[in-house]
Design an enzyme around this catalytic site. Structure first.
Site, PDB file in Angstrom:
ATOM      1  N   ASP A   1       0.854  -1.191   0.000  1.00  0.00           N
ATOM      2  CA  ASP A   1       0.000   0.000   0.000  1.00  0.00           C
ATOM      3  C   ASP A   1       0.887   1.238   0.000  1.00  0.00           C
ATOM      4  O   ASP A   1       1.738   1.394   0.895  1.00  0.00           O
ATOM      5  CB  ASP A   1      -0.898   0.015   1.229  1.00  0.00           C
TER       6      ASP A   1
ATOM      7  N   ASP B   1     -15.773  -3.093  -1.959  1.00  0.00           N
ATOM      8  CA  ASP B   1     -15.371  -2.642  -0.631  1.00  0.00           C
ATOM      9  C   ASP B   1     -16.619  -2.403   0.199  1.00  0.00           C
ATOM     10  O   ASP B   1     -17.457  -1.567  -0.150  1.00  0.00           O
ATOM     11  CB  ASP B   1     -14.546  -1.359  -0.728  1.00  0.00           C
TER      12      ASP B   1
END
Length: 249
Positions: free
Chosen positions: A9, A134
């Protein structure tokens, strides 16, 4: 084959984790993403999951550092790269492939601009496009997990499957970065109800979580993204990959 995706990330060019997607709860692990990528590949990773967090959070200026980081990762490793975060139009998707991505994840765009998903499928094919589902308590969230929508993960997943999508990434946001355990049954139910091949994300703590997800491989759970557990030593990537070889063999 069940696939492990070590997560990289990126925020302003650094490797980080955000707890539950909260930008104010950041853990920084490295200033050298390509070295992190090389480490995971040296331990056996064949795929890496790269996220442009600044792009997802709507900060294109910081996102440029992440783009440079992706390019450097591509130069350094031969593993396949799955990229998500801030891909809002076909130019972003094309640029991601030009920068070295092998597959892209479209999350917010799947909700706000489903035509982009159709265009990406048409231009690049279903093996290179993943839809990001998500979810917070079953409801789809977008814009770096900051905005709720009226759609459920199953509704959006079914819509995307009807458009020709094959692969999805399912994140239960409340578990992300928390090492609180995986949502294995929810992930399997999503795969079964939509017909998608689903990559699980969020909450992995240990080998037991990997084993739990692998029990659903025949029901459409195709892999899992692992982040904090690897970075903090709760899991050994070599051990995980060896376990998969043994179980599948």
């Amino acid at each position: 084959m069940f696939t492990i995706y070590p997560a990289i990330d990126l925020r302003n060019g650094r490797v980080v984790r955000l707890l539950q997607g909260d930008p104010s709860q950041q853990i920084t692990y490295s200033d050298d993403p390509s070295a992190v990528a090389a480490r995971w590949v040296s331990e056996g990773a064949t795929w890496l999951h790269v996220v442009n967090l600044d792009g997802a959070l709507g900060d294109p200026a910081a996102g440029r550092a992440n783009r440079r980081a992706l390019q450097e990762v591509r130069r350094r490793v031969s593993a396949k790269l799955q990229l998500g975060g801030g891909l809002r139009d076909i130019h972003d998707v094309t640029a991601a492939f030009d920068d070295g991505a092998d597959r892209v994840v479209l999350g917010t765009a799947a909700v706000e601009n489903p035509q982009l998903v159709a265009d990406a499928l048409d231009r690049f094919g279903p093996e290179r496009v993943v839809v990001g589902l998500d979810s917070r308590h079953g409801i789809i969230v977008t814009r770096g997990w900051q905005q709720a929508t009226p759609m459920t993960a199953i509704e959006l997943g079914s819509l995307m499957r009807g458009m020709g999508v094959v692969h999805a990434l399912y994140t239960e946001v409340g578990r992300d970065g928390m090492m609180a355990g995986v949502a294995a049954e929810l992930t399997a139910a999503l795969a079964q109800l939509t017909g998608l091949q689903v990559i699980a994300s969020g909450g992995v703590r240990n080998l037991d979580d990997i084993h739990e997800l692998m029990q659903y491989a025949s029901r459409g759970v195709s892999g899992v993204i692992v982040g904090r557990a690897l970075y903090e030593g709760a899991l050994s990537l070599r051990e995980v990959l060896q376990t998969i070889v043994t179980q599948e063999g």
